[in-house]
Scaffold this active site. Structure first.
Site, short mmCIF file in Angstrom:
data_model
loop_
_atom_site.label_atom_id
_atom_site.label_comp_id
_atom_site.label_asym_id
_atom_site.label_seq_id
_atom_site.Cartn_x
_atom_site.Cartn_y
_atom_site.Cartn_z
N TYR A 73 -28.22 59.30 7.30
CA TYR A 73 -28.85 58.28 8.36
C TYR A 73 -27.88 57.39 8.90
O TYR A 73 -27.90 56.70 9.91
CB TYR A 73 -30.05 57.57 7.71
CG TYR A 73 -31.04 57.17 8.72
CD1 TYR A 73 -31.55 57.92 9.58
CD2 TYR A 73 -31.41 55.83 8.76
CE1 TYR A 73 -32.46 57.42 10.62
CE2 TYR A 73 -32.34 55.29 9.52
CZ TYR A 73 -32.94 56.30 10.76
OH TYR A 73 -33.83 55.84 11.52
N LYS A 91 -31.76 50.06 11.67
CA LYS A 91 -33.01 49.90 11.76
C LYS A 91 -33.64 48.51 10.54
O LYS A 91 -34.53 48.10 10.89
CB LYS A 91 -33.87 51.11 11.08
CG LYS A 91 -33.84 52.45 12.17
CD LYS A 91 -34.68 52.18 13.24
CE LYS A 91 -35.10 53.56 13.97
NZ LYS A 91 -35.71 53.21 15.05
P1 NAD Z 1 -37.34 61.28 20.87
O1 NAD Z 1 -35.72 61.94 21.04
O2 NAD Z 1 -38.54 61.87 21.55
O3 NAD Z 1 -37.54 59.65 21.51
C1 NAD Z 1 -36.26 58.88 21.44
C2 NAD Z 1 -36.32 58.07 22.80
O4 NAD Z 1 -35.39 57.13 23.05
C3 NAD Z 1 -36.24 59.00 23.99
O5 NAD Z 1 -37.45 59.10 24.60
C4 NAD Z 1 -35.08 58.58 24.52
O6 NAD Z 1 -35.08 58.88 26.04
C5 NAD Z 1 -35.17 57.19 24.32
N1 NAD Z 1 -33.70 56.32 24.50
C6 NAD Z 1 -32.75 56.63 23.90
N2 NAD Z 1 -31.83 55.74 24.55
C7 NAD Z 1 -32.38 54.91 25.31
C8 NAD Z 1 -32.08 54.14 26.33
N3 NAD Z 1 -30.80 53.58 26.52
N4 NAD Z 1 -33.02 53.24 26.97
C9 NAD Z 1 -34.29 53.92 27.02
N5 NAD Z 1 -34.94 54.95 26.27
C10 NAD Z 1 -33.68 55.34 25.51
O7 NAD Z 1 -37.49 61.06 19.18
P2 NAD Z 1 -38.65 60.36 18.31
O8 NAD Z 1 -38.26 60.88 17.15
O9 NAD Z 1 -39.83 60.41 18.74
O10 NAD Z 1 -38.04 58.77 18.25
C11 NAD Z 1 -38.75 57.86 18.64
C12 NAD Z 1 -38.73 56.61 17.63
O11 NAD Z 1 -39.12 56.98 16.50
C13 NAD Z 1 -37.17 56.14 17.52
O12 NAD Z 1 -36.92 54.76 17.28
C14 NAD Z 1 -36.77 56.76 15.99
O13 NAD Z 1 -35.81 56.20 15.51
C15 NAD Z 1 -38.09 56.69 15.58
N6 NAD Z 1 -38.43 57.38 14.07
C16 NAD Z 1 -38.31 58.84 14.40
C17 NAD Z 1 -38.45 59.60 12.98
C18 NAD Z 1 -38.56 61.07 13.39
O14 NAD Z 1 -38.39 61.74 12.21
N7 NAD Z 1 -38.72 61.94 14.46
C19 NAD Z 1 -38.87 58.93 12.11
C20 NAD Z 1 -38.70 57.65 11.92
C21 NAD Z 1 -38.42 56.92 12.99
#
Ligand code: NAD
Length: 270
Positions: free
Chosen positions: A167, A174
């Site tokens: 990570y 985070k």
């Molecule tokens: P995802 O790729 O679908 O979403 C990530 C989003 O961030 C995308 O829509 C992307 O366009 C956006 N993004 C990146 N750079 C950007 C910028 N400069 N301006 C505006 N938007 C921007 O993936 P996800 O897993 O749905 O991620 C969403 C959140 O959930 C993130 O914060 C991620 O860290 C968190 N998260 C995900 C998981 C997992 O296992 N998928 C677990 C815990 C937390």
């Protein structure tokens, strides 16, 4: 794992009719933000949705059409003025906002892949700007539209609290985001604005595909979490709906784990 039918049962449990929400972070149908948007919509809320750029728009537009979101705008938080532009439009069209979901994370790939000691100052700063400071800016802008109170939500991960192999740079980023949740809750609480994070379990999404050995993280979660499985995107989306709703008006400054209980584990031998 199948999504719960709850997501498609309009207003069944929580009625958000008349509530106005902003969702930042839908990239495609696998996005956690999309699962949340579906749940907000199913409960009756009106949504403003953003997409990153012209490349992302064709993936987001059909989803947004399916939930009749009246506002769709570009928003790259790293581009000057774009986040402000979103709030200008919402101010003009709605003049108020009840909730915001911030589901945005990014780091340069080369800084994500190495050891934390190898990350560059510039890569660290960019990851912080996009993944953490954008939430602080969102809170500042949202406050102006939340005269009647509101709910701000962001998404975090267990790697903020503990070392999760691979990570890397996103762990400290985070951690800063989770600390920001507490300080923003303190700053905005007198205006009845609540600020919380969902610490989500592992779900295969575009962002997750940037984490090396992510499949092993999923199998570890399935083996060791109390519920012996990982979570679905819809379970994250339903938790977001709960936090947006008036079922949680006394919850703020909280990091809520929606991870099948994976975070409680110390050493597990099975
Ligand atoms: P995802 O790729 O679908 O979403 C990530 C989003 O961030 C995308 O829509 C992307 O366009 C956006 N993004 C990146 N750079 C950007 C910028 N400069 N301006 C505006 N938007 C921007 O993936 P996800 O897993 O749905 O991620 C969403 C959140 O959930 C993130 O914060 C991620 O860290 C968190 N998260 C995900 C998981 C997992 O296992 N998928 C677990 C815990 C937390």
């Amino acid at each position: 794992m199948r999504d719960s039918p709850l997501a498609t049962t309009p207003g069944k449990l929580l009625d958000m009719t008349g509530k106005k929400g902003l969702v930042i972070g839908i990239a495609n149908e696998h996005s956690l933000a999309w699962a949340a948007a579906r749940n907000f919509h199913a409960a009756g809320a009106d949504l403003a949705v953003t997409y990153l750029n012209d490349k992302a728009r064709p993936y987001v537009e059909p989803l947004v059409a399916a939930i009749d979101a009246p506002i769709l705008l570009p928003c790259d938080v790293a581009q000057d003025g774009q986040l402000e532009g979103v709030f200008d439009t919402i101010t003009r069209i709605w003049g108020q906002l009840d909730f915001v979901l911030h589901a945005v994370a990014w780091s340069p790939a080369e800084d994500l892949r190495g050891r934390l000691t190898d990350c560059s100052a510039d890569g660290f700063a960019q990851a912080m700007l996009v993944s953490c400071h954008s939430f602080i800016r969102t809170a500042k802008l949202a406050e102006l539209l939340m005269g009647a109170g509101g709910s701000l939500m962001t998404l975090s991960f267990l790697g903020a609290e503990r070392v999760v192999d691979h990570y890397g740079i996103m762990g400290p980023v985070k951690a800063a985001l989770e600390s920001s949740v507490r300080y923003l809750a303190h700053d905005l609480g007198s205006g009845s604005i609540r600020v919380n994070a969902i610490s989500a379990g592992a779900v295969r999404t575009r962002a997750a595909s940037g984490i090396q050995h992510f499949d092993e993280l999923i199998s570890e979660t399935e083996r060791k979490s109390p519920l012996r499985r990982t979570v679905t995107a819809d379970e994250i989306g339903r938790a977001a709906l709960l936090l947006a709703s008036n079922y949680t008006t006394a919850i703020t400054g909280e990091i809520i784990h929606v991870d099948a209980g994976f975070h409680v584990n110390g050493m597990v031998f099975h």
